[in-house]
Motif scaffolding. Structure first.
Motif, PDB file in Angstrom:
ATOM      1  N   CYS A   1       0.840  -1.296  -0.018  1.00 50.70           N
ATOM      2  CA  CYS A   1       0.042   0.001  -0.064  1.00 50.70           C
ATOM      3  C   CYS A   1       0.823   1.420  -0.235  1.00 50.70           C
ATOM      4  CB  CYS A   1      -0.946   0.100   1.336  1.00 50.70           C
ATOM      5  SG  CYS A   1      -1.942  -1.260   1.059  1.00 50.70           S
ATOM      6  N   ILE A   2       2.118   1.061   0.551  1.00 55.79           N
ATOM      7  CA  ILE A   2       2.815   2.445   0.639  1.00 55.79           C
ATOM      8  C   ILE A   2       4.146   2.378  -0.388  1.00 55.79           C
ATOM      9  CG2 ILE A   2       4.532   3.823   2.079  1.00 55.79           C
ATOM     10  CD1 ILE A   2       2.775   2.573   4.406  1.00 55.79           C
ATOM     11  N   PRO A   3       4.488   3.400  -1.179  1.00 54.96           N
ATOM     12  CA  PRO A   3       5.435   3.357  -2.180  1.00 54.96           C
ATOM     13  C   PRO A   3       6.910   2.810  -1.318  1.00 54.96           C
ATOM     14  CG  PRO A   3       4.165   5.310  -2.460  1.00 54.96           C
ATOM     15  CD  PRO A   3       3.716   4.626  -1.148  1.00 54.96           C
ATOM     16  N   LYS A   4       7.514   2.005  -2.427  1.00 50.82           N
ATOM     17  CA  LYS A   4       8.814   1.542  -1.787  1.00 50.82           C
ATOM     18  C   LYS A   4       9.974   2.635  -1.215  1.00 50.82           C
ATOM     19  CE  LYS A   4      12.419  -1.728  -3.146  1.00 50.82           C
ATOM     20  NZ  LYS A   4      13.647  -1.076  -2.613  1.00 50.82           N
ATOM     21  N   LYS A   5       9.724   3.708  -1.829  1.00 55.22           N
ATOM     22  CA  LYS A   5      10.635   4.716  -1.685  1.00 55.22           C
ATOM     23  C   LYS A   5      10.531   5.324  -0.191  1.00 55.22           C
ATOM     24  CE  LYS A   5      11.894   6.474  -6.294  1.00 55.22           C
ATOM     25  NZ  LYS A   5      11.690   7.511  -7.187  1.00 55.22           N
ATOM     26  N   SER A   6       9.142   5.370   0.143  1.00 51.13           N
ATOM     27  CA  SER A   6       8.973   5.762   1.629  1.00 51.13           C
ATOM     28  C   SER A   6       9.264   4.926   2.879  1.00 51.13           C
ATOM     29  CB  SER A   6       7.445   6.058   1.629  1.00 51.13           C
ATOM     30  OG  SER A   6       6.791   7.037   0.433  1.00 51.13           O
ATOM     31  N   LEU A   7       9.138   3.596   2.320  1.00 48.89           N
ATOM     32  CA  LEU A   7       9.476   2.497   3.238  1.00 48.89           C
ATOM     33  C   LEU A   7      10.907   2.600   3.271  1.00 48.89           C
ATOM     34  CD1 LEU A   7       7.275  -0.206   2.219  1.00 48.89           C
ATOM     35  CD2 LEU A   7       7.029   0.670   4.081  1.00 48.89           C
ATOM     36  N   ASP A   8      11.876   2.712   2.429  1.00 49.94           N
ATOM     37  CA  ASP A   8      13.125   2.785   2.358  1.00 49.94           C
ATOM     38  C   ASP A   8      13.760   4.122   3.287  1.00 49.94           C
ATOM     39  OD1 ASP A   8      13.371   0.620   0.865  1.00 49.94           O
ATOM     40  OD2 ASP A   8      13.765   1.545  -0.987  1.00 49.94           O
ATOM     41  N   LYS A   9      12.937   4.995   3.186  1.00 45.89           N
ATOM     42  CA  LYS A   9      13.387   6.352   3.927  1.00 45.89           C
ATOM     43  C   LYS A   9      13.036   6.081   5.236  1.00 45.89           C
ATOM     44  CE  LYS A   9      12.644  11.108   4.049  1.00 45.89           C
ATOM     45  NZ  LYS A   9      11.800  12.486   3.227  1.00 45.89           N
ATOM     46  N   ASP A  10      11.879   5.492   5.620  1.00 44.39           N
ATOM     47  CA  ASP A  10      11.635   5.494   7.112  1.00 44.39           C
ATOM     48  C   ASP A  10      12.177   4.327   7.750  1.00 44.39           C
ATOM     49  OD1 ASP A  10      10.113   7.833   6.485  1.00 44.39           O
ATOM     50  OD2 ASP A  10       8.238   6.702   6.204  1.00 44.39           O
ATOM     51  N   CYS A  11      12.602   3.257   7.133  1.00 44.77           N
ATOM     52  CA  CYS A  11      12.831   2.149   7.937  1.00 44.77           C
ATOM     53  C   CYS A  11      14.405   1.986   7.632  1.00 44.77           C
ATOM     54  CB  CYS A  11      11.909   0.963   7.447  1.00 44.77           C
ATOM     55  SG  CYS A  11      12.210  -0.618   8.361  1.00 44.77           S
TER      56      CYS A  11
END
Length: 352
Positions: free
Chosen positions: A183-193
């Motif tokens: 549900c969340i774009p991969k770029k956002s996940l890489d940035k937050d996690c």
């Protein structure tokens, strides 16, 4: 009975168990817990909660002789079901998934299973002694009751501190984490996690508690529907408390074990059952001893059948202890649980 609610509750339990086993495995990986801690403590306690609520509700809310009878029947029915029908379901699971597993046996850590069964046989033997103590020795019975919770605490501490850390081989991605990543774009996940391959601890725990809540909700709905069926067709309350309700409330353990057998995680599967046996022989039994008269008179037909369930559970536990001395549990040995269950069921039908 509402057939839609009946089927919905069944589906909720099954889905809850799938998410729960996945979450529990990730909990074990995150906190470096042993196989015994994952299967015999975390999974066992979590899935034992639904059947623990039944006697509590019966004794405290229903009250009177009827509440005590249903409560004691449910307390005694749980270890009986676990040591017979749940073990039999494991045997059926081995048969069902034989082609997927390429074997007709369970490969287990015998040390973990035998440790569980030692505590179960000790605790349930104390429960049996308390049940046959004359009413005049009420203080002695109360003292026996108060030994069971400390015994379970010792078991839990020992289990958590011993054993090898469970392997993460074949561990599926955390389901909640997979949904979020879709549900969340991969770029956002890489940035937050910092490490997107690993789910956050909070997310693991959220999945565990959410799935546990679903299991409890589904089990309660299922039991209510079973109760309505029993009332509608006029089933004896003894059958309801000793046989029907425990079958319904033990569904989480059975489903969990089936799921783990499917994935070749056999120690988790059997440990979930034997760990629940330890829990059920300590915590609910303490409730029964302290809040009811907890006395069985074998001259009474109902109480005789309750005494038989104690004997069968102890016998089945002893046989499983003996079988667990090997690294494999053959399907034939697991099927014994089904035979014992059928014999008892036949005895109930003859007796009522």
């Amino acid at each position: 009975m509402d057939i839609i609610i009946f089927l919905l509750s069944f589906a909720v339990i099954l889905a809850g168990c799938e998410f729960f086993t996945n979450g529990v495995e990730w909990t074990g990986k995150r906190f470096n817990l042993s196989e015994g801690a994952i299967g015999s403590v975390l999974a066992a306690v979590g899935t034992a909660l639904p059947e623990t609520l039944v006697p509590l509700i019966a004794i405290l809310m229903l009250g009177g002789d009827a509440g005590a009878e249903i409560g004691v029947g449910a307390i005694l029915g749980a270890p009986f079901m676990l040591s017979t029908l749940a073990i039999f379901i494991c045997g059926l699971s081995v048969l069902i998934f034989a082609r997927r597993r390429n074997t007709r046996t369970l490969h287990i850590n015998g040390h973990i299973i035998r440790r569980d069964l030692v505590f179960f046989l000790l605790a349930y033997s104390l429960a049996a002694i308390a049940a046959f103590v004359p009413p005049s020795l009420g203080l002695f019975k109360t003292l026996l009751g108060f030994t069971l919770i400390p015994l379970y605490i010792v078991y839990t501490i020992y289990t958590l501190k011993t054993g090898e850390v469970g392997s993460s081989e074949g561990l599926k991605a955390l389901y909640f984490d997979s949904v979020i990543k879709r549900c969340i774009p991969k770029k956002s996940l890489d940035k937050d996690c910092p490490d997107p391959r690993e789910p956050a601890t909070a997310l693991i725990l959220i999945q565990v508690f959410a799935s546990l809540g679903a299991i409890i909700l589904g089990a309660n709905l299922f039991v209510n529907q079973i109760n309505e069926i029993a009332t509608f067709i006029g089933i004896n309350p003894l059958i309801l408390s000793l046989i029907i309700s425990p079958i319904a409330t033990e569904l989480p353990e059975k489903f969990n074990s089936m799921l783990w057998i499917r994935e070749r995680k056999d120690t988790f599967a059997i440990g979930n059952i034997t760990g629940a046996m330890v829990f059920q022989s300590c915590i609910p039994v303490t409730i029964g001893i302290l809040l009811t008269n907890w006395h069985l008179n074998i001259a009474n037909k109902v109480e005789f059948l309750e005494a038989v369930t104690i004997g069968i559970a102890l016998f089945s536990g002893a046989v499983l202890y003996w079988r667990s001395s090997h690294k494999e549990l053959k399907m034939s040995g697991l099927m014994l649980g089904g035979v014992l269950y059928l014999l008892f069921f036949a005895l109930v039908i003859i007796s009522i």
